[in-house]
Design a protein around this motif. Structure first.
Motif, PDB file in Angstrom:
ATOM      1  N   LEU A 200      -8.263   9.984  -5.616  1.00 17.63           N
ATOM      2  CA  LEU A 200      -6.972  10.153  -4.955  1.00 17.63           C
ATOM      3  C   LEU A 200      -5.993   9.100  -5.474  1.00 17.63           C
ATOM      4  O   LEU A 200      -6.258   7.909  -5.390  1.00 17.63           O
ATOM      5  N   ALA A 201      -4.853   9.536  -5.986  1.00 18.95           N
ATOM      6  CA  ALA A 201      -3.873   8.630  -6.588  1.00 18.95           C
ATOM      7  C   ALA A 201      -3.434   7.547  -5.603  1.00 18.95           C
ATOM      8  O   ALA A 201      -3.251   7.798  -4.411  1.00 18.95           O
ATOM      9  N   SER A 202      -3.251   6.340  -6.136  1.00 15.72           N
ATOM     10  CA  SER A 202      -2.914   5.176  -5.315  1.00 15.72           C
ATOM     11  C   SER A 202      -1.599   5.362  -4.549  1.00 15.72           C
ATOM     12  O   SER A 202      -1.383   4.751  -3.514  1.00 15.72           O
ATOM     13  N   LEU A 203      -0.751   6.202  -5.082  1.00 13.22           N
ATOM     14  CA  LEU A 203       0.519   6.547  -4.440  1.00 13.22           C
ATOM     15  C   LEU A 203       0.356   6.894  -2.954  1.00 13.22           C
ATOM     16  O   LEU A 203       1.120   6.420  -2.114  1.00 13.22           O
ATOM     17  N   PHE A 204      -0.666   7.688  -2.633  1.00 11.53           N
ATOM     18  CA  PHE A 204      -0.873   8.096  -1.236  1.00 11.53           C
ATOM     19  C   PHE A 204      -1.468   6.971  -0.414  1.00 11.53           C
ATOM     20  O   PHE A 204      -1.148   6.804   0.763  1.00 11.53           O
ATOM     21  N   VAL A 205      -2.377   6.215  -1.065  1.00  9.47           N
ATOM     22  CA  VAL A 205      -3.025   5.095  -0.373  1.00  9.47           C
ATOM     23  C   VAL A 205      -1.977   4.047  -0.006  1.00  9.47           C
ATOM     24  O   VAL A 205      -2.001   3.479   1.088  1.00  9.47           O
ATOM     25  N   ALA A 206      -1.036   3.814  -0.903  1.00 13.29           N
ATOM     26  CA  ALA A 206       0.003   2.812  -0.674  1.00 13.29           C
ATOM     27  C   ALA A 206       0.812   3.119   0.579  1.00 13.29           C
ATOM     28  O   ALA A 206       1.341   2.220   1.234  1.00 13.29           O
ATOM     29  N   GLY A 207       0.912   4.383   0.931  1.00  7.15           N
ATOM     30  CA  GLY A 207       1.734   4.763   2.079  1.00  7.15           C
ATOM     31  C   GLY A 207       1.003   4.743   3.407  1.00  7.15           C
ATOM     32  O   GLY A 207       1.587   5.092   4.437  1.00  7.15           O
ATOM     33  N   LEU A 208      -0.283   4.343   3.403  1.00  4.81           N
ATOM     34  CA  LEU A 208      -1.040   4.341   4.670  1.00  4.81           C
ATOM     35  C   LEU A 208      -0.604   3.181   5.556  1.00  4.81           C
ATOM     36  O   LEU A 208      -0.660   2.025   5.173  1.00  4.81           O
ATOM     37  N   GLN A 209      -0.170   3.501   6.777  1.00  5.13           N
ATOM     38  CA  GLN A 209       0.360   2.505   7.720  1.00  5.13           C
ATOM     39  C   GLN A 209      -0.656   2.241   8.822  1.00  5.13           C
ATOM     40  O   GLN A 209      -1.522   3.065   9.072  1.00  5.13           O
ATOM     41  N   PRO A 210      -0.516   1.094   9.510  1.00  4.88           N
ATOM     42  CA  PRO A 210      -1.369   0.869  10.677  1.00  4.88           C
ATOM     43  C   PRO A 210      -1.118   1.950  11.718  1.00  4.88           C
ATOM     44  O   PRO A 210       0.001   2.467  11.813  1.00  4.88           O
ATOM     45  N   LEU A 211      -2.176   2.277  12.490  1.00  5.69           N
ATOM     46  CA  LEU A 211      -2.001   3.242  13.571  1.00  5.69           C
ATOM     47  C   LEU A 211      -1.135   2.628  14.677  1.00  5.69           C
ATOM     48  O   LEU A 211      -1.171   1.420  14.872  1.00  5.69           O
ATOM     49  N   ASP A 221       5.783   6.001   9.808  1.00  2.00           N
ATOM     50  CA  ASP A 221       5.803   7.305   9.162  1.00  2.00           C
ATOM     51  C   ASP A 221       4.390   7.607   8.701  1.00  2.00           C
ATOM     52  O   ASP A 221       3.843   6.910   7.857  1.00  2.00           O
ATOM     53  N   ASP A 222       3.779   8.610   9.292  1.00  2.00           N
ATOM     54  CA  ASP A 222       2.376   8.881   9.011  1.00  2.00           C
ATOM     55  C   ASP A 222       2.189  10.027   8.016  1.00  2.00           C
ATOM     56  O   ASP A 222       1.094  10.573   7.894  1.00  2.00           O
ATOM     57  N   THR A 223       3.231  10.372   7.298  1.00  2.00           N
ATOM     58  CA  THR A 223       3.152  11.495   6.360  1.00  2.00           C
ATOM     59  C   THR A 223       2.038  11.324   5.337  1.00  2.00           C
ATOM     60  O   THR A 223       1.258  12.251   5.101  1.00  2.00           O
ATOM     61  N   ASP A 224       1.948  10.114   4.746  1.00  2.00           N
ATOM     62  CA  ASP A 224       0.941   9.906   3.712  1.00  2.00           C
ATOM     63  C   ASP A 224      -0.474  10.012   4.265  1.00  2.00           C
ATOM     64  O   ASP A 224      -1.366  10.540   3.606  1.00  2.00           O
TER      65      ASP A 224
END
Ligand code: C2E
Ligand code: MG
Ligand code: MG
Ligand code: MG
Length: 284
Positions: A200-211, A221-224
């Motif tokens: 899975l490309a790092s692009l999506f991982v970078a967008g992971l936010q705390p719950l 923003d929980d889109t990623d």
């Protein structure tokens, strides 16, 4: 541009040639000698199981100690090597070196990790790749199950003939899709490919936010996270192992674990390291 004016002049002294072009030329011209003089070397980055934190594999990443340009990262020369076709001999060297170094890990630990090798589109387009991989496995003695080959979506969807992919899978090595989510995958076709894992490309991982906290007070923003969850669920349906790339924080690990992602790679678990450090790590 020398060529655009129709005179077809590519001489080095042409003042209209851009500096970038000269640099590209200098890089490609020094590549064959660099290969012969042993200027290339590999670093390895851990691939870790998210459930228990154990290292399961390592990705081989090529580097070039250039006599005049100094240390070069793949982004400085892989594209040029692809354009000029030099990626074929370079890729062959990488494959052989990675298999040889990975074979030696078996003497250091009971469960030796797999090695993951990047294969460029141009290499995969060449049917000779199958014989090369077979020969390298025989010469180095690396069990095929311990070799993973990483191909990008664009290589899999385009230049890599399905026969080549099937033959590679028949050898017993694993095919992974690199940087998944950044290209255009034809899912119907993907389904028919002998692919076993997906990175899975790092692009999506970078967008992971705390719950959000218990009060839900945090606005994120929980889109990623939703995209990652969808891709992991798709991968599970297709029975693929998922590796998340570019993990830098423990928050990202927590979210990926809860989403059900199997493996992870990134600075949090380890940066790319020279073979000596891999050996030390394996010896514990
Ligand atoms: P890749 O295959 O997607 O490899 C992962 C890249 O992400 C590596 O960059 C790695 O150092 C970097 N990385 C790892 N963890 C993190 C992190 O936590 N955060 C960030 N921001 N980056 C991280 P590197 O080594 O510069 O390689 C770049 C690309 O060059 C690779 O991307 C791959 O596409 C290509 N490449 C590298 N070695 C080879 C090779 O032997 N053959 C071919 N054909 N391509 C190669
Ligand atoms: Mg890769
Ligand atoms: Mg990648
Ligand atoms: Mg990449």
């Amino acid at each position: 541009w020398a060529k655009a004016d129709g005179r077809n002049r590519w001489a080095l002294y042409d003042p209209r040639r851009s500096e970038a072009e000269v640099a590209r030329y200098a890089i490609s011209a020094s590549m064959p000698a660099g290969l012969e003089r042993g200027e290339f070397y590999l670093e390895y980055q851990p691939i870790t199981a998210l459930e228990d934190g154990t290292m399961r594999g390592l990705e081989a990443l090529v580097r070039w100690r250039h006599p005049t340009f100094g240390a070069m990262r793949p982004d400085d020369f892989i594209g040029i090597a692809e354009d000029t076709g030099l990626i074929v001999p370079l890729g062959r060297w990488v494959l052989e070196q990675a298999c040889r170094e990975a074979q030696a890990w078996a003497a250091l630990t009971e469960r030796p990790p797999f090695v993951s090798v990047n294969v460029a589109a141009r290499q995969a387009a060449d049917p000779a790749l199958v014989d090369e991989v077979r020969a390298v496995l025989e010469q180095t003695g690396l069990p095929p199950q311990r070799l993973q080959l990483e191909l990008t979506e664009s290589a899999l969807m385009g230049p890599a003939p399905i026969e080549t992919l099937r033959a590679l899978a028949d050898l017993g090595c694993r095919i992974a899709i690199d940087d998944f989510g950044t290209g255009y995958s034809n899912l119907a076709y993907l389904r028919s490919l002998p692919v076993k894992s997906l990175k899975l490309a790092s692009l999506f991982v970078a967008g992971l936010q705390p719950l959000p906290g218990p009060g839900g007070e945090l606005e994120t923003d929980d889109t990623d996270a939703q995209i990652v969850a969808t891709l992991v669920s798709l991968a599970r349906t297709l029975r693929l192992t998922v590796t998340a790339e570019g993990i830098e924080t423990s928050t990202q690990v927590e979210r990926l674990r809860e989403i059900g992602c199997h493996l992870g790679q990134g600075w949090l678990f380890g940066t790319p390291m020279p073979p000596d450090e891999v050996r030390k790590l394996l010896l514990g």
